[in-house]
Design a protein around this motif. Structure first.
Motif, PDB file in Angstrom:
ATOM      1  N   VAL A   1       0.833  -1.200   0.000  1.00  0.00           N
ATOM      2  CA  VAL A   1       0.000   0.000   0.000  1.00  0.00           C
ATOM      3  C   VAL A   1       0.870   1.254   0.000  1.00  0.00           C
ATOM      4  N   SER A   2       1.984   1.185   0.724  1.00  0.00           N
ATOM      5  CA  SER A   2       2.880   2.349   0.804  1.00  0.00           C
ATOM      6  C   SER A   2       3.419   2.727  -0.568  1.00  0.00           C
ATOM      7  N   ASN A   3       3.855   1.726  -1.344  1.00  0.00           N
ATOM      8  CA  ASN A   3       4.360   2.004  -2.685  1.00  0.00           C
ATOM      9  C   ASN A   3       3.263   2.591  -3.573  1.00  0.00           C
ATOM     10  N   PHE A   4       2.083   2.009  -3.489  1.00  0.00           N
ATOM     11  CA  PHE A   4       0.958   2.489  -4.301  1.00  0.00           C
ATOM     12  C   PHE A   4       0.612   3.931  -3.947  1.00  0.00           C
ATOM     13  N   VAL A   5       0.459   4.189  -2.656  1.00  0.00           N
ATOM     14  CA  VAL A   5       0.039   5.515  -2.209  1.00  0.00           C
ATOM     15  C   VAL A   5       1.106   6.565  -2.496  1.00  0.00           C
ATOM     16  N   GLU A   6       2.368   6.217  -2.281  1.00  0.00           N
ATOM     17  CA  GLU A   6       3.439   7.196  -2.530  1.00  0.00           C
ATOM     18  C   GLU A   6       3.457   7.634  -3.984  1.00  0.00           C
ATOM     19  N   LEU A   7       3.317   6.677  -4.895  1.00  0.00           N
ATOM     20  CA  LEU A   7       3.303   7.041  -6.311  1.00  0.00           C
ATOM     21  C   LEU A   7       2.053   7.835  -6.658  1.00  0.00           C
ATOM     22  N   ALA A   8       0.913   7.408  -6.149  1.00  0.00           N
ATOM     23  CA  ALA A   8      -0.331   8.125  -6.448  1.00  0.00           C
ATOM     24  C   ALA A   8      -0.283   9.555  -5.914  1.00  0.00           C
ATOM     25  N   GLU A   9       0.259   9.742  -4.718  1.00  0.00           N
ATOM     26  CA  GLU A   9       0.314  11.075  -4.118  1.00  0.00           C
ATOM     27  C   GLU A   9       1.431  11.936  -4.683  1.00  0.00           C
ATOM     28  N   SER A  10       2.339  11.337  -5.438  1.00  0.00           N
ATOM     29  CA  SER A  10       3.388  12.156  -6.063  1.00  0.00           C
ATOM     30  C   SER A  10       2.816  13.056  -7.148  1.00  0.00           C
ATOM     31  N   ILE A  11       1.638  12.718  -7.633  1.00  0.00           N
ATOM     32  CA  ILE A  11       0.947  13.562  -8.616  1.00  0.00           C
ATOM     33  C   ILE A  11       0.082  14.571  -7.869  1.00  0.00           C
ATOM     34  N   PRO A  12       0.262  15.869  -8.088  1.00  0.00           N
ATOM     35  CA  PRO A  12      -0.572  16.873  -7.409  1.00  0.00           C
ATOM     36  C   PRO A  12      -2.049  16.662  -7.727  1.00  0.00           C
ATOM     37  N   ASP A  13      -2.906  16.860  -6.726  1.00  0.00           N
ATOM     38  CA  ASP A  13      -4.337  16.603  -6.893  1.00  0.00           C
ATOM     39  C   ASP A  13      -4.941  17.387  -8.055  1.00  0.00           C
TER      40      ASP A  13
END
Length: 574
Positions: free
Chosen positions: A415-427
């Motif tokens: 989950v950490s890898n998934f979330v980190e990559l997803a959150e690297s993109i500004p909302d």
């Protein structure tokens, strides 16, 4: 290719039982051995042009005679071996010899070994060293093709060629010969991948003409060089030729990598050298090629510095990548199929190029979630009409969400890898969260055993206000999503229905479906939450609706009021 002929007499060398002799009325008085071959020669022509032989014979004559047999002069470690020695010997006899880029380096080294300089023969005619130097300077080094052939032959005599400056002069000549026109678009020749086609269009070059007609061929020609010579040549080209564009350099490196990386077992040195030679300019090397190199890096013993350098260069033009190119295999103890960390690194590098005033931030979105009801509605309206995002950033956001859909199928992806990559993109760069929702849904289907905390952490990155009607309908019936997400979807759809007309309007039937889905899900969750363990070991009942509402993370009292309002509104419309 240029040639030079020296001498005018016919060839009179012949062989008898591995002994080479010269047809002559005079008896031989000089025996020289090179490797396993003996030469029966004469002192007069040989000593008159070879200072080393003259000194060796002189030292022999001072030694006490132990037998009547002629002493053999051993030429140990002779450069160029028998072929080069015989050409030097024939020159001494005046026999015609032909020199070209194929043999001039070996003969030049042999002549240096024998001391065939002006010191031993003073006169109107030049000795062999001087003639060879004139041929190299006036012809070989003035021709791209001949310089390249001569450079290839230096591999057999590296030390001699370095000491005599032949290698460096060949490289300098090649660098000067690469004369790309400013408008030459060689980079488009192989834009689709690593090509192995060798378009050898040879050119007729006049004597002493160092300019080539086209720049489309030189990358392919240089690919024949071994690693050390290639690296030195490319460094010389980059440093001394302003007319060579970075794209030409990049494509030459692609050609070299395509030839050598698949065929060498120990390809790490090649890969390291190619990476070190990559131009620094953005788009000088296609992003697809950089990502191909990254895939190779992960299966080889390549330094982390080189991998970081590749990631930075690829990140600078991440908008040109595709999902399949980003699927970089990973072979480490984590067990993950793909290198998600390096993609996250590339996204951050891409974002670093965007000016701060144009770069959306996650804090902007999170701050809006803590505002009053009207502010949330206004944000929904703004998100539906906003068109101020940098186009490349929007493109990268869609690329990352599509990539997440692929890697979400990896059972070892955390989950950490998934979330980190997803959150690297500004909302704010995600105009729609449909693709992100799809990626989350895939992940939840593959990882159904993750705990409740991780499930909430995963879904927290989803913005329900940016889901389409179809995605909202699907999410409202998704049993894998936390209840709080369903509640947020209902509120957003109700707010959207009260604001947006025409294309964004939700029909009564669609609203009813959402409401029924929420009611069903709420009843199912109530069965699980109705009974709660007391501290003393007993049980107590808890109203399921109250617990469901309390599970909503932000402002439960206000949300409770909203839900009551939504419920009344839906009842009236249905």
């Amino acid at each position: 290719m240029k040639f030079m002929e020296l001498g005018f007499r016919p060839d009179t060398f012949y062989t008898v039982e591995a002994v080479r002799s010269v047809s002559s009325d005079l008896q031989n008085d000089l025996i020289i051995q090179v490797k396993s071959t003996k030469y029966l020669l004469h002192k007069f022509p040989m000593l008159s042009k070879c200072l080393r032989l003259k000194d060796l014979v002189s030292s022999q004559s001072q030694e006490p005679e132990t037998s009547q047999e002629q002493k053999v002069i051993q030429l140990v470690d002779f450069p160029g071996e028998t072929e080069a020695f015989e050409l030097c010997a024939k020159f001494c006899y005046g026999i015609t010899i032909t020199l070209s880029a194929h043999n001039v380096v070996a003969v030049r080294c042999a002549a240096e070994y024998l001391g065939m300089t002006e010191e031993v023969e003073l006169g109107e005619t030049e000795n062999l060293v001087q003639r060879l130097e004139h041929f190299l300077t006036s012809c070989v080094f003035k021709s791209w093709r001949d310089s390249l052939v001569a450079l290839q032959t230096t591999k057999a005599l590296p030390s001699w060629s370095e000491d005599l400056g032949i290698t460096s002069r060949c490289i300098e000549a090649i660098a000067n010969g690469v004369n790309a026109s400013p408008g030459d678009d060689f980079a488009n020749v192989m834009e689709t991948g690593l090509s192995r086609n060798r378009s050898r269009r040879r050119r007729d070059e006049s004597l002493c003409n160092g300019k080539a007609e086209s720049s489309r061929w030189w990358g392919e020609d240089l690919a024949d060089l071994d690693l050390d010579l290639y690296k030195r040549t490319m460094v010389a080209i980059k440093s001394s030729n302003r007319n060579v564009s970075p794209r030409l350099i990049g494509n030459a490196l692609r050609i070299y990598a395509s030839k050598w990386l698949p065929s060498i077992e120990e390809s790490s040195p090649v890969l390291e050298s190619v990476i070190s030679l990559l131009p620094t300019q953005r788009s000088a090397v296609p992003c697809s090629f950089l990502l191909q190199l990254l895939k190779t890096v992960n299966v080889m013993n390549v330094s982390p510095t080189s991998k970081m350098e590749l990631a930075v260069k690829a990140g600078n033009q991440l908008d040109k990548a595709t999902v399949s190119e980003l699927l970089i295999p990973l072979s480490d103890k984590s067990g993950m199929l793909y290198d998600v960390d390096v993609v996250t690194m590339m996204v951050k590098q891409f974002l670093s190029q965007i000016s701060p005033e144009r770069r959306p931030t996650r804090t902007q979105h999170r701050r809006s979630r803590s505002e009053e009801n009207m502010e949330e509605i206004q944000e929904i309206r703004g998100s539906l009409s906003s068109s101020s995002f940098p186009p490349l950033l929007v493109k990268v956001a869609k690329l990352v969400d599509s990539y997440l859909q692929e890697v979400a199928r990896d059972v070892n992806l955390t989950v950490s890898n998934f979330v980190e990559l997803a959150e690297s993109i500004p909302d704010l760069s995600r105009i729609s969260h449909d693709d992100l929702y799809k990626a989350i849904d895939i992940y939840l289907q593959v990882h159904q055993k993750i705990d409740k905390i991780e499930r909430k952490r995963l879904c927290r990155i989803l913005d329900c206000k940016k889901l389409s009607v179809e995605a909202s309908k699907n999410a409202a019936q998704n049993q894998l999503l936390p209840l709080r997400v369903i509640v947020q979807i209902l509120f957003v759809e109700q707010a959207r229905a009260s604001i947006v007309t025409n294309t964004n309007n939700i029909t009564n039937n669609e609203t009813a479906v959402l409401r029924r889905s929420f009611t069903t899900r709420r009843e199912e969750d109530a069965d699980l939450e109705r009974v709660e363990v007391k501290p003393n070991g007993g049980f107590q009942s808890t109203p399921s609706r109250f617990m469901a509402l309390c599970s909503i993370p932000r402002q439960p009292k206000k949300m409770f009021c909203k839900l009551l309002s939504i419920s009344r509104s839906l009842s009236q419309r249905i």
